[in-house]
Motif scaffolding. Structure first.
Motif, mmCIF file in Angstrom:
data_model
loop_
_atom_site.group_PDB
_atom_site.id
_atom_site.type_symbol
_atom_site.label_atom_id
_atom_site.label_comp_id
_atom_site.label_asym_id
_atom_site.label_seq_id
_atom_site.Cartn_x
_atom_site.Cartn_y
_atom_site.Cartn_z
ATOM 1 N N GLY A 123 0.782 -1.228 0.000
ATOM 2 C CA GLY A 123 0.000 0.000 0.000
ATOM 3 C C GLY A 123 0.809 1.271 0.000
ATOM 4 N N LYS A 124 2.130 1.155 -0.086
ATOM 5 C CA LYS A 124 3.004 2.320 -0.048
ATOM 6 C C LYS A 124 3.652 2.534 -1.422
ATOM 7 N N PRO A 125 3.839 3.798 -1.837
ATOM 8 C CA PRO A 125 4.442 4.050 -3.147
ATOM 9 C C PRO A 125 5.912 3.664 -3.178
ATOM 10 N N VAL A 126 6.335 3.242 -4.348
ATOM 11 C CA VAL A 126 7.737 2.927 -4.611
ATOM 12 C C VAL A 126 8.337 4.116 -5.351
ATOM 13 N N PHE A 127 9.428 4.682 -4.829
ATOM 14 C CA PHE A 127 10.031 5.876 -5.406
ATOM 15 C C PHE A 127 11.370 5.555 -6.065
ATOM 16 N N ALA A 128 11.726 6.364 -7.055
ATOM 17 C CA ALA A 128 12.980 6.185 -7.768
ATOM 18 C C ALA A 128 14.172 6.459 -6.862
ATOM 19 N N ASP A 129 15.217 5.682 -7.048
ATOM 20 C CA ASP A 129 16.509 5.938 -6.408
ATOM 21 C C ASP A 129 17.574 5.961 -7.504
ATOM 22 N N PRO A 130 17.536 6.977 -8.364
ATOM 23 C CA PRO A 130 18.444 6.992 -9.517
ATOM 24 C C PRO A 130 19.871 7.320 -9.113
ATOM 25 N N ASP A 131 20.798 6.980 -10.008
ATOM 26 C CA ASP A 131 22.172 7.427 -9.831
ATOM 27 C C ASP A 131 22.224 8.941 -9.976
ATOM 28 N N ILE A 132 23.119 9.557 -9.227
ATOM 29 C CA ILE A 132 23.395 10.983 -9.382
ATOM 30 C C ILE A 132 24.873 11.141 -9.684
ATOM 31 N N SER A 133 25.238 12.251 -10.306
ATOM 32 C CA SER A 133 26.622 12.409 -10.729
ATOM 33 C C SER A 133 27.032 13.871 -10.651
ATOM 34 N N PRO A 134 28.297 14.143 -10.319
ATOM 35 C CA PRO A 134 28.776 15.523 -10.334
ATOM 36 C C PRO A 134 28.618 16.124 -11.720
ATOM 37 N N ASP B 298 24.411 0.740 -11.151
ATOM 38 C CA ASP B 298 24.153 -0.008 -12.384
ATOM 39 C C ASP B 298 22.986 0.578 -13.165
ATOM 40 N N GLN B 299 22.632 1.825 -12.888
ATOM 41 C CA GLN B 299 21.459 2.407 -13.550
ATOM 42 C C GLN B 299 21.850 3.619 -14.399
ATOM 43 N N GLY B 300 23.031 3.612 -14.936
ATOM 44 C CA GLY B 300 23.492 4.773 -15.698
ATOM 45 C C GLY B 300 24.629 5.416 -14.957
ATOM 46 N N GLY B 301 24.817 6.694 -15.134
ATOM 47 C CA GLY B 301 25.822 7.407 -14.377
ATOM 48 C C GLY B 301 27.184 7.361 -15.022
ATOM 49 N N SER B 302 28.213 7.511 -14.213
ATOM 50 C CA SER B 302 29.562 7.622 -14.729
ATOM 51 C C SER B 302 30.512 7.045 -13.710
ATOM 52 N N PHE C 276 21.467 13.455 -15.110
ATOM 53 C CA PHE C 276 21.795 13.921 -16.453
ATOM 54 C C PHE C 276 20.744 13.595 -17.514
ATOM 55 N N HIS C 277 20.030 12.507 -17.348
ATOM 56 C CA HIS C 277 19.106 12.106 -18.416
ATOM 57 C C HIS C 277 17.898 11.415 -17.808
ATOM 58 N N PRO C 278 16.693 11.617 -18.378
ATOM 59 C CA PRO C 278 15.489 10.984 -17.831
ATOM 60 C C PRO C 278 15.581 9.462 -17.768
ATOM 61 N N SER C 279 16.423 8.862 -18.590
ATOM 62 C CA SER C 279 16.541 7.400 -18.578
ATOM 63 C C SER C 279 17.118 6.890 -17.266
ATOM 64 N N TRP C 280 17.739 7.773 -16.484
ATOM 65 C CA TRP C 280 18.257 7.362 -15.175
ATOM 66 C C TRP C 280 17.124 7.239 -14.152
ATOM 67 N N ASP C 281 15.962 7.782 -14.473
ATOM 68 C CA ASP C 281 14.828 7.862 -13.556
ATOM 69 C C ASP C 281 13.762 6.852 -13.949
ATOM 70 N N PHE C 282 12.685 6.792 -13.171
ATOM 71 C CA PHE C 282 11.523 6.008 -13.556
ATOM 72 C C PHE C 282 10.869 6.665 -14.776
ATOM 73 N N PRO C 283 10.116 5.916 -15.558
ATOM 74 C CA PRO C 283 9.496 6.486 -16.770
ATOM 75 C C PRO C 283 8.420 7.509 -16.442
ATOM 76 N N SER C 284 8.139 8.354 -17.401
ATOM 77 C CA SER C 284 7.106 9.372 -17.249
ATOM 78 C C SER C 284 5.781 8.721 -16.876
ATOM 79 N N GLY C 285 5.097 9.313 -15.902
ATOM 80 C CA GLY C 285 3.817 8.791 -15.457
ATOM 81 C C GLY C 285 3.902 7.865 -14.262
ATOM 82 N N HIS C 286 5.103 7.343 -13.949
ATOM 83 C CA HIS C 286 5.242 6.472 -12.787
ATOM 84 C C HIS C 286 5.113 7.317 -11.518
ATOM 85 N N PRO C 287 4.299 6.883 -10.532
ATOM 86 C CA PRO C 287 4.076 7.722 -9.340
ATOM 87 C C PRO C 287 5.323 7.930 -8.484
#
Length: 475
Positions: A117-128, A243-247, A290-301
């Motif tokens: 019952g709880k939302p799942v949120f993105a934990d994307p890579d971040i980069s300098p 392992d989700q993009g980044g550098s 840096f790029h939306p592909s590092w995140d959840f897709p558009s429309g994902h809560p």
């Protein structure tokens, strides 16, 4: 399996997890590596307690088998729905109604977007946001001071005294800063050594004990305008990319969430009078997505980049409500010279917390005032509630810290501006002036704004003029 953040209801196991993590406080006053390796640290009571409590948290929440809580990541208090809506989410584990935990989930859980019952949120890579630009440096730190009209402010004693600047980055080398003539600038009593970072790094690295790199560059650049400020070392980014993009230099947004929560707790203690070292806190963030592909897709809560309700964006709001000045780099996806990680995308590239309405977002110019081609352009992504990003521009691409031949990217612009904010805070402690008013003074007193020019997507409201802003604020 996908790495995510999950928000769970208040449970005693989560309170103990958050409390155990915040109690880890190991430092070497000399600022050198303590020599304690991860295997030795794994025997420490707090480490074992936090791992055990993470497993208890999973059982208490009755999570399904296809949700695996990361037992090296301590729970992060994020308040509750009501406090988040008011921007007052508590970082106190005892007071928090909900907690964020890091986990991995199956593709089916990810697609559903909810667990228990709880939302799942993105934990994307971040980069300098270091730049792709290969051009030589233009000018030096003296040119930075001239561009931003810093000298008159220094003559009035506005030098960052009693101001802390938190560098949320790759870690700071106090030794390198000392070699550059900046001695005793890292506060070694403020230690951020979360157990999950220690486990990944293989050793405990005390404040200021890192190798020279991106974070050291940011610290040097912040001290140009605020030479008497103290640096707080928050190494949220390492050379251990996910392992989700980044550098080669990347971290996880969850690490930034943990750091912001701990910083807020530290500042609450500071302002309660328990610690009396500082009157103001400035938080520098020269990193981004840096790029939306590092995140959840558009429309994902659970998406991050355009979602004010993501736990990290909520935490930024809460920290700002403590009158803490928060600055973010605009990014390096400008149309003339985008960083390769931008994937050719040069619109809607100011995203997430970099587009947050409570932060000051920095574009980049050279010391002569010319736009830097890699500086991300506005308007920002829709959804974050701040249509005019970047806010202002500050110097970059100069010969400064000596970490490399060029202090570049909006990574450098951001700490240059953070130092200017810290200089103002010398005479304007945060209990006397809120960040919104201070940021407005910076926006309204650029040469461009004073000439009647309106906001534009390249340099925002114009180039920072510290002396004009200070005069407007009567300091």
């Amino acid at each position: 399996m996908r790495r995510v953040l999950i928000v769970l209801d208040h449970e005693e196991a989560l309170v103990r997890s958050a409390t155990a993590s915040s109690s880890v406080n190991m430092t070497d006053e000399a600022g050198e590596d303590s020599g304690l390796n991860a295997q030795e640290f794994a025997q420490a009571p707090d480490f074992n307690a936090t791992r055990r409590i993470a497993r208890e948290s999973r059982q208490a929440a009755d999570l399904p088998r296809d949700v695996l809580i990361d037992d090296t990541f301590a729970a992060v208090p994020i308040g509750d729905a009501s406090s988040r809506a008011q921007g007052t989410a508590s970082a106190d584990p005892q007071q928090s109604g909900e907690f964020a935990v890091r986990a991995t989930v199956t593709e089916s859980v990810f697609q559903e977007g909810f667990v228990a019952g709880k939302p799942v949120f993105a934990d994307p890579d971040i980069s300098p946001v270091a730049t792709c630009g290969g051009d030589p440096a233009i000018g030096n730190a003296q040119g930075v001071m001239q561009l931003h009209n810093v000298a008159p402010v220094h003559q009035r004693g506005l030098d960052g005294d009693r101001v802390a600047i938190a560098i949320m980055d790759t870690g700071v080398s106090a030794r390198h800063l000392n070699d550059q003539g900046l001695s005793n600038v890292v506060d070694r009593s403020v230690v951020w050594n979360p157990i999950e970072m220690i486990a990944r790094q293989g050793r405990i690295i005390p404040p200021g004990g890192h190798q020279p790199g991106h974070g050291t560059m940011c610290a040097f650049d912040a001290l140009i305008a605020a030479p008497k400020a103290k640096i707080l070392d928050y190494p949220i980014i390492s050379n251990l990319g996910g392992d989700q993009g980044g550098s080669t230099m990347s971290g996880a947004l969850s690490d930034a969430l943990k750091a912001f929560s701990d910083l807020e707790a530290f500042w609450a203690v500071t302002f309660s009078g328990t610690r009396q070292n500082y009157d103001s806190l400035v938080v520098n963030n020269s990193w981004g997505l840096f790029h939306p592909s590092w995140d959840f897709p558009s429309g994902h809560p659970g998406r991050y980049l355009d979602n004010p309700n993501h736990p990290f964006n909520v935490r930024v709001t809460a920290l700002a409500r403590h009158n803490v000045d928060i600055l973010f780099a605009a990014g390096n996806c400008g149309s003339q010279c985008p960083d390769g990680r931008c994937g050719g995308k040069t619109t809607d590239t100011i995203t997430g917390a970099n587009a947050h309405p409570d932060v000051l977002t920095l574009a980049g110019v050279d010391v002569n005032g010319g736009r830097i081609g890699y500086s991300s352009e506005g308007p920002p992504v829709a959804g974050m509630g701040a249509p005019n990003k970047p806010d202002i521009a500050a110097a970059t691409h100069f010969n400064g810290s000596g970490v490399s031949s060029v202090d570049s990217g909006t990574s450098a612009s951001c700490p240059v501006a953070s130092g200017c904010v810290a200089a103002l805070r010398t005479a304007l402690p945060q209990n006397t002036l809120n960040p919104a008013t201070l940021f407005d003074a910076l926006r309204q007193n650029t040469p461009e704004a004073r000439a009647g020019q309106s906001w534009n997507g390249e340099t925002g409201f114009g180039i920072l003029d510290l002396d004009a802003a200070a005069a407007d604020l009567s300091v």
